[in-house]
Design a protein around this motif. Structure first.
Motif, short mmCIF file in Angstrom:
data_model
loop_
_atom_site.label_atom_id
_atom_site.label_comp_id
_atom_site.label_asym_id
_atom_site.label_seq_id
_atom_site.Cartn_x
_atom_site.Cartn_y
_atom_site.Cartn_z
N ASP A 188 23.55 8.38 -7.56
CA ASP A 188 23.64 8.99 -8.88
C ASP A 188 22.30 8.83 -9.60
O ASP A 188 21.41 8.12 -9.14
N THR B 52 28.04 15.53 -9.11
CA THR B 52 27.94 16.74 -9.92
C THR B 52 26.79 16.61 -10.92
O THR B 52 26.39 15.50 -11.28
N PRO B 53 26.23 17.74 -11.37
CA PRO B 53 25.07 17.69 -12.28
C PRO B 53 25.32 16.89 -13.55
O PRO B 53 24.39 16.28 -14.08
N ASP B 54 26.57 16.87 -14.05
CA ASP B 54 26.84 16.10 -15.27
C ASP B 54 27.05 14.62 -14.99
O ASP B 54 27.30 13.84 -15.92
N GLN B 55 26.97 14.23 -13.73
CA GLN B 55 27.09 12.83 -13.30
C GLN B 55 28.47 12.24 -13.54
O GLN B 55 28.66 11.04 -13.41
N GLN B 56 29.46 13.08 -13.81
CA GLN B 56 30.81 12.58 -14.07
C GLN B 56 31.65 12.44 -12.81
O GLN B 56 32.61 11.66 -12.79
N ARG C 135 36.53 11.93 -9.99
CA ARG C 135 35.90 11.47 -11.23
C ARG C 135 35.41 10.03 -11.03
O ARG C 135 36.12 9.20 -10.48
N HIS D 258 21.27 23.47 -12.11
CA HIS D 258 22.56 22.79 -12.23
C HIS D 258 23.65 23.68 -12.84
O HIS D 258 24.51 23.20 -13.58
N LYS D 259 23.62 24.96 -12.50
CA LYS D 259 24.64 25.87 -13.01
C LYS D 259 25.57 26.38 -11.92
O LYS D 259 26.65 26.91 -12.21
N ALA E 208 31.81 24.01 -17.92
CA ALA E 208 32.13 22.80 -18.66
C ALA E 208 33.51 22.30 -18.26
O ALA E 208 34.39 23.07 -17.88
N ARG E 209 33.73 21.00 -18.37
CA ARG E 209 35.00 20.40 -17.97
C ARG E 209 35.93 20.30 -19.17
O ARG E 209 35.65 19.58 -20.12
N PRO F 11 36.32 24.17 -13.70
CA PRO F 11 34.88 23.92 -13.68
C PRO F 11 34.17 24.54 -12.47
O PRO F 11 32.96 24.69 -12.48
#
Length: 351
Positions: free
Chosen positions: A94, A152-156, A172, A203-204, A223-224, A230
């Motif tokens: 990450d 994932t790009p949002d690091q979630q 998650r 990252h789209k 967006a989540r 998503p």
């Protein structure tokens, strides 16, 4: 003004004469690689450099091994840790360098390892064995086989590509409890054999390479929230010609550093196909494809100049470097092949 310095780390299978990770000095402007040394380690089939650029992590028979990256790119061993399952095949970190994720092909397991600031790999944070059985239309195993893991790009969350189940399971990341929790599943076409996943440079969008179907599935990453999926599929595009399907297996996938092109290797027919990438829509348009030298182009990497790319020919024990001409739609072998036994992975690192 001094030009940027790069090294390439090439992992190999070591049940022959190879003994570990080969370190190459890379001249990105000229598209050249010169081997400097080999660092002993058992079967480093995948390697990755930490987000900080200070450490390298490698698959090993014993589990995973960490190395300190010295100023000249040399590797200094730190520690080795068991991953709680059978030997892994793919690694991911990450952005915070807090976790090392390991994909397990042989046991269908995804493992999350703790990482320390000093590069030491800590204890197992969490591990999940995939369960179930896929279809077996073709002559392949339909038991769980995790072939790739990507944060994932949002690091979630972390995506676990399972070629046996024809799924991408999305977990998650619970950083407070050091756990992974299943939150979504991308169900690919039956018997498609998803193998690799890449996110675009912006990252789209997500690109899933399917080995058996020889296709790329393109997903828009949104967006989540509870109302919007998503991952929305927007394209499914072939990596081969229609008459080549019985002989081909999509193998490697990588973006060019500028994100304008996507490179895919096809084993069996030994080709590389290059796509133009629409950065606004994520849609791929085939630019051209061409035969490569050697047999079984297992992995591909694009040099920082965006013009030269590297293909690891696993079965003929060679590395080939090609010079791209995007305008006239061709590539040419730029130098003599580099002999190396059973190359499996490559990571180009800026010093």
């Amino acid at each position: 003004m001094a030009k940027d310095r790069y090294v390439a780390y090439v992992g190999t299978y070591t049940h022959g004469s190879s003994v570990g990770i080969h370190i190459f000095d890379v001249d990105a402007e000229k598209g050249k690689m010169v081997e400097r040394k080999v660092v002993p380690i058992n079967n480093p089939s995948d390697v990755i450099v930490s987000t900080s650029g200070k450490f390298l992590y490698s698959i090993a028979d014993e589990g995973v091994q960490s190395f300190r990256i010295l100023p000249d790119g040399d590797l200094e061993p730190i520690n080795s840790v068991w991953t709680g399952g059978m030997r892994g095949c793919y690694l991911e970190v990450d952005e915070q360098d807090r976790y090392l994720f390991v994909a397990g092909y042989h046991d269908g397991r995804i493992t999350m390892m703790n990482l320390n600031e000093d590069g030491f790999i800590g204890e197992i944070a969490d591990g999940i064995f995939h369960k179930g059985i896929g279809v077996n239309i073709t002559d392949r195993s339909s038991m769980p086989h995790v072939t790739c893991v990507k944060v994932t790009p949002d690091q979630q969350s972390v995506c676990a590509v399972d070629s046996g189940l024809d799924q991408v399971k999305i977990y998650r990341i619970d950083r407070e409890r050091n756990k992974m929790e299943l939150e979504d599943i991308l169900r690919c076409e039956l018997d498609s054999g998803p193998k690799m996943l890449r996110f675009d440079r912006q990252h789209k969008f997500a690109y899933v390479l399917c080995e058996m179907d020889n296709v790329i599935e393109v997903y828009e990453v949104g967006a989540r929230n509870d109302d919007v999926d998503p991952f929305k599929m927007i394209q499914r595009i072939s990596t081969i010609e229609p008459d080549e399907k019985q002989r081909a297996a999509a193998s490697g996938i990588e973006f060019s550093p500028d994100g304008n092109h996507l490179f895919v290797t096809n084993a069996g027919i030994n080709t590389v196909i290059i796509y133009d990438v629409d950065k606004e829509t994520g849609v791929l348009t085939p630019l051209f494809h061409c035969k490569t030298s050697g047999d079984y182009p297992k992995a591909v990497a694009v040099m920082p100049d965006n013009k030269h790319f590297i293909v690891l020919s696993h079965e003929t024990d060679e590395i080939f470097i090609y010079n791209m001409n995007y305008e006239d739609c061709y590539f040419l072998q730029d130098s003599r092949p580099i002999k190396i036994e059973q190359p499996n992975c490559i990571f180009i690192h800026k010093l």
